[in-house]
Design a protein around this motif. Sequence first.
Motif, PDB file in Angstrom:
ATOM      1  N   PHE A  28      11.153  -1.895  12.909  1.00 20.90           N
ATOM      2  CA  PHE A  28      12.396  -1.259  12.458  1.00 20.90           C
ATOM      3  C   PHE A  28      13.139  -0.606  13.626  1.00 20.90           C
ATOM      4  O   PHE A  28      14.375  -0.632  13.684  1.00 20.90           O
ATOM      5  N   ALA A  29      12.403  -0.012  14.547  1.00 22.46           N
ATOM      6  CA  ALA A  29      13.046   0.600  15.712  1.00 22.46           C
ATOM      7  C   ALA A  29      13.793  -0.453  16.534  1.00 22.46           C
ATOM      8  O   ALA A  29      14.876  -0.189  17.085  1.00 22.46           O
ATOM      9  N   GLN A  30      13.230  -1.657  16.590  1.00 22.85           N
ATOM     10  CA  GLN A  30      13.888  -2.726  17.358  1.00 22.85           C
ATOM     11  C   GLN A  30      15.170  -3.191  16.666  1.00 22.85           C
ATOM     12  O   GLN A  30      16.170  -3.493  17.333  1.00 22.85           O
ATOM     13  N   ILE A  31      15.153  -3.245  15.328  1.00 19.02           N
ATOM     14  CA  ILE A  31      16.377  -3.592  14.595  1.00 19.02           C
ATOM     15  C   ILE A  31      17.475  -2.570  14.920  1.00 19.02           C
ATOM     16  O   ILE A  31      18.617  -2.930  15.216  1.00 19.02           O
ATOM     17  N   SER A  32      17.129  -1.288  14.879  1.00 16.75           N
ATOM     18  CA  SER A  32      18.085  -0.228  15.222  1.00 16.75           C
ATOM     19  C   SER A  32      18.627  -0.414  16.629  1.00 16.75           C
ATOM     20  O   SER A  32      19.830  -0.314  16.874  1.00 16.75           O
ATOM     21  N   TYR A  33      17.690  -0.643  17.545  1.00 15.96           N
ATOM     22  CA  TYR A  33      18.093  -0.684  18.955  1.00 15.96           C
ATOM     23  C   TYR A  33      18.988  -1.878  19.247  1.00 15.96           C
ATOM     24  O   TYR A  33      20.025  -1.742  19.918  1.00 15.96           O
ATOM     25  N   ASP A  34      18.612  -3.041  18.737  1.00 13.73           N
ATOM     26  CA  ASP A  34      19.409  -4.245  19.011  1.00 13.73           C
ATOM     27  C   ASP A  34      20.820  -4.086  18.452  1.00 13.73           C
ATOM     28  O   ASP A  34      21.800  -4.459  19.101  1.00 13.73           O
ATOM     29  N   TYR A  35      20.919  -3.517  17.246  1.00 13.72           N
ATOM     30  CA  TYR A  35      22.237  -3.285  16.646  1.00 13.72           C
ATOM     31  C   TYR A  35      23.032  -2.280  17.506  1.00 13.72           C
ATOM     32  O   TYR A  35      24.208  -2.501  17.833  1.00 13.72           O
ATOM     33  N   THR A  36      22.377  -1.155  17.842  1.00 14.86           N
ATOM     34  CA  THR A  36      23.083  -0.091  18.570  1.00 14.86           C
ATOM     35  C   THR A  36      23.552  -0.583  19.938  1.00 14.86           C
ATOM     36  O   THR A  36      24.707  -0.353  20.332  1.00 14.86           O
ATOM     37  N   TYR A  37      22.671  -1.272  20.642  1.00 11.24           N
ATOM     38  CA  TYR A  37      23.043  -1.749  21.978  1.00 11.24           C
ATOM     39  C   TYR A  37      24.229  -2.712  21.892  1.00 11.24           C
ATOM     40  O   TYR A  37      25.189  -2.615  22.664  1.00 11.24           O
ATOM     41  N   ALA A  38      24.173  -3.620  20.916  1.00 10.61           N
ATOM     42  CA  ALA A  38      25.225  -4.638  20.796  1.00 10.61           C
ATOM     43  C   ALA A  38      26.572  -4.043  20.396  1.00 10.61           C
ATOM     44  O   ALA A  38      27.617  -4.639  20.678  1.00 10.61           O
ATOM     45  N   HIS A  39      26.548  -2.859  19.751  1.00  8.54           N
ATOM     46  CA  HIS A  39      27.787  -2.280  19.228  1.00  8.54           C
ATOM     47  C   HIS A  39      28.224  -1.021  19.975  1.00  8.54           C
ATOM     48  O   HIS A  39      29.078  -0.275  19.484  1.00  8.54           O
ATOM     49  N   THR A  40      27.622  -0.757  21.122  1.00 10.10           N
ATOM     50  CA  THR A  40      28.053   0.379  21.946  1.00 10.10           C
ATOM     51  C   THR A  40      28.968  -0.140  23.054  1.00 10.10           C
ATOM     52  O   THR A  40      28.575  -1.026  23.815  1.00 10.10           O
ATOM     53  N   ALA A  41      30.172   0.429  23.120  1.00 11.36           N
ATOM     54  CA  ALA A  41      31.156  -0.045  24.096  1.00 11.36           C
ATOM     55  C   ALA A  41      30.661   0.159  25.526  1.00 11.36           C
ATOM     56  O   ALA A  41      29.959   1.138  25.807  1.00 11.36           O
ATOM     57  N   PRO A  42      31.012  -0.752  26.429  1.00 10.63           N
ATOM     58  CA  PRO A  42      30.560  -0.617  27.827  1.00 10.63           C
ATOM     59  C   PRO A  42      30.915   0.740  28.437  1.00 10.63           C
ATOM     60  O   PRO A  42      30.124   1.300  29.198  1.00 10.63           O
ATOM     61  N   GLY A  43      32.075   1.285  28.085  1.00  4.67           N
ATOM     62  CA  GLY A  43      32.455   2.596  28.634  1.00  4.67           C
ATOM     63  C   GLY A  43      31.525   3.700  28.168  1.00  4.67           C
ATOM     64  O   GLY A  43      31.181   4.611  28.941  1.00  4.67           O
ATOM     65  N   HIS A  44      31.102   3.633  26.916  1.00  5.27           N
ATOM     66  CA  HIS A  44      30.133   4.623  26.409  1.00  5.27           C
ATOM     67  C   HIS A  44      28.760   4.406  27.050  1.00  5.27           C
ATOM     68  O   HIS A  44      28.056   5.366  27.361  1.00  5.27           O
TER      69      HIS A  44
END
Length: 280
Positions: free
Chosen positions: A98-114
């Motif tokens: 479950f932690a990996q699902i969170s991480y993959d989603y978060t990484y993919a949807h965090t803007a490069p500037g952030h």
Amino acid sequence: MPAEPIDFEISPGCDRIALCGGPYSNFGAVEAFLAQTASLPHRFCLGDIGGFGPQPNRTLDLLRQAGVVCLQGNYDYAVGAGERDCGCGYSDPRDRQFAQISYDYTYAHTAPGHRAWLHTLPPLIRLHWRDGSILLCHGSPDQVNEFVWESTTADPWITACLERYGVDGICATHTGIPWVRAVPGGFWCNVGVLGRPAHEGQPHVYFAELEFPAGCAAPVPRIVPLVYNPEPVVAAMAEAGLPQEFQDSLLSGVWTTCAEVLPEAERAVRPRQVRGETSG
Ligand SMILES: [Fe+2]
């Protein structure tokens, strides 16, 4: 070796500050925290801004635009450095999945500037406030992803941390369960997390305030419950395709994932320490 803390001066006239932990992209709780603490001159976030929740840019925008001073948690380090997992420190296979699902989603949807901004955050901050000083960390002063639980932490360990950093108190997050303890030499305060409830069977979350009344030698910590409406966040999680288990947890207040890490004493669904004053 742990990093050297950066120093932050609190104005001598200030008598109260707010500290939150683990926003986990819960933009509803972050909005409530910002509204409830809007009158305070200094607000801090102890890290793990993303993870678990939806639309990570929304929470990053909120915190940055409000001028909240942020520490780098393990999640922020991982996203900022382009790591392949969150470094949360889970050992149970289901929790890791479950932690990996969170991480993959978060990484993919965090803007490069952030992402670039997360990379710049400090892992430790030492507050200087009149004659007192407080260390802000994420897990522990020594290890960003250390789980420091109330039931498994001895007073002398806390006192040794306080002495090593020459501070009157240490504020941390990472575990998700708030607690406060006074020990010889100062206090430890886990400020809780905004991102998910504290496994109480209630949907509210927690943050902390430090008060420094005139005549006191050092700031005093207090855990503050924060009631907010989780429905819009849950709807956004569903829209994002995040697991039903995550959505259920925000509504029920019971951890449905990443709970295997809880020690026996913290594992029961029960009210947490809500008053939070150090009582010796
Ligand atoms: Fe963390």
